[in-house]
Design a protein around this motif. Structure first.
Motif, PDB file in Angstrom:
ATOM      1  N   ARG A  86      17.118  15.544  77.275  1.00 20.73           N
ATOM      2  CA  ARG A  86      17.526  14.588  76.249  1.00 20.73           C
ATOM      3  C   ARG A  86      19.054  14.550  76.141  1.00 20.73           C
ATOM      4  N   TYR A  98      21.556  20.301  68.563  1.00 16.06           N
ATOM      5  CA  TYR A  98      20.221  19.922  68.989  1.00 16.06           C
ATOM      6  C   TYR A  98      19.195  20.560  68.067  1.00 16.06           C
ATOM      7  N   SER A  99      18.017  19.974  68.050  1.00 22.49           N
ATOM      8  CA  SER A  99      17.080  20.248  66.964  1.00 22.49           C
ATOM      9  C   SER A  99      16.075  21.365  67.231  1.00 22.49           C
ATOM     10  N   THR A 100      15.770  21.658  68.481  1.00 20.08           N
ATOM     11  CA  THR A 100      14.771  22.690  68.747  1.00 20.08           C
ATOM     12  C   THR A 100      15.285  23.644  69.811  1.00 20.08           C
ATOM     13  N   GLU A 132      18.240   7.252  78.487  1.00 13.38           N
ATOM     14  CA  GLU A 132      16.865   7.293  78.026  1.00 13.38           C
ATOM     15  C   GLU A 132      15.981   7.745  79.183  1.00 13.38           C
ATOM     16  N   GLU A 139       9.997  17.164  68.050  1.00 14.93           N
ATOM     17  CA  GLU A 139      10.674  16.365  69.068  1.00 14.93           C
ATOM     18  C   GLU A 139      12.145  16.807  69.170  1.00 14.93           C
ATOM     19  N   LEU A 140      12.571  16.985  70.392  1.00 16.84           N
ATOM     20  CA  LEU A 140      13.957  17.403  70.631  1.00 16.84           C
ATOM     21  C   LEU A 140      14.920  16.246  70.377  1.00 16.84           C
ATOM     22  N   LYS A 141      15.879  16.478  69.488  1.00 20.35           N
ATOM     23  CA  LYS A 141      16.910  15.473  69.209  1.00 20.35           C
ATOM     24  C   LYS A 141      18.269  16.086  69.452  1.00 20.35           C
ATOM     25  N   VAL A 142      19.165  15.281  69.969  1.00 21.28           N
ATOM     26  CA  VAL A 142      20.510  15.737  70.310  1.00 21.28           C
ATOM     27  C   VAL A 142      21.510  14.828  69.615  1.00 21.28           C
ATOM     28  N   GLU A 143      22.419  15.435  68.878  1.00 19.82           N
ATOM     29  CA  GLU A 143      23.440  14.664  68.169  1.00 19.82           C
ATOM     30  C   GLU A 143      24.830  15.113  68.601  1.00 19.82           C
ATOM     31  N   GLY A 161      22.657  13.237  74.292  1.00 17.23           N
ATOM     32  CA  GLY A 161      23.316  12.746  73.100  1.00 17.23           C
ATOM     33  C   GLY A 161      23.813  11.333  73.340  1.00 17.23           C
TER      34      GLY A 161
END
Lengths: 111, 119
Positions: free
Chosen positions: A100, A25-27, B44, A1-5, A102
């Protein structure tokens, strides 16, 4: 799952100072966006970054993308009060319609 | 029009009522997104339309939420039996053809949002 911080989430700066906002970002991604949002307003597009090493500048803002590190930065040079806003990065993937976001960085520039 | 237009700009509704939110994308934009933003939070993803393709509904939080789009024009987001946690700003965005992004990387333009308050 793509996550953005994003970090920091809150940033208080003095006018004239420089600072950088980070977006991890994660991916793997091939599109990264930066947006500005003023209180009670919608999002204003600032930059779209498409490739590794991409750098774009507009006024006192400069955005860069390092796809290998999965990192984008938004650099603020000689901040002025008018830059006070919330800044969002958003990441999208080639075959994914879900852009997605942040959590946003709320920037306050003080005189 | 010149930009993405949303209506109503503000809506206060009683818990349990249905609401419809409308989005007019920029003319010629085939891609249309709906996002939800709760107070002080990020965006979202809810749903995405691209031309005549089947919409991507993966972000809809429950079966109370649905959206339609007529061709490449107006979209309507419907929330049935509204709950207080549905209170948020609902943002619509549009862009030119979502061609995987590798070639186009088109800017995505947001509307002013519809502020929904469920009391």
């Amino acid at each position: 799952e793509l996550k953005v911080e994003q970090n920091p989430l809150f940033l208080s700066m003095q006018e004239g100072k420089n600072y950088t906002i980070y977006c991890n970002y994660s991916t793997t991604s091939d599109r990264l966006y930066w947006y500005r949002q003023d209180p009670g307003k919608s999002l204003e597009s600032l930059f779209v970054l498409l490739s590794n090493g991409a750098v774009k500048q507009e006024g006192r803002l400069m955005a860069s993308l390092d796809t290998k590190a999965r990192l984008s930065t938004l650099h603020i040079t000689a901040a002025v009060h008018d830059l006070s806003a919330t800044y969002f990065c958003a990441v999208a993937q080639y075959n994914n319609n879900d852009m997605r976001f942040g959590a946003g960085t709320r920037l306050t520039v003080k005189p | 029009g010149a930009g993405v237009s949303q209506s109503p700009s503000n809506k206060v509704t009683e818990k349990g009522k249905d609401v419809e939110l409308r989005c007019d994308p920029i003319s010629g934009h085939t891609a249309l997104y709906w996002y939800r933003q709760r107070l002080g939070q990020g965006l979202e993803f809810l749903i995405y339309f691209q031309g005549n393709s089947a919409p991507d509904k993966s972000g809809l939080p429950s079966d109370r939420f649905s959206a339609e789009r007529t061709g490449e024009s107006v979209s309507t987001l419907t929330i049935q039996r509204t709950q207080q946690e549905d209170s948020a700003v609902y943002l619509c965005a549009s862009s030119l053809s979502h061609n995987g992004g590798r070639v186009s990387g088109n800017t995505i333009y947001f509307g002013e949002g519809s502020w929904l308050t469920v009391v």
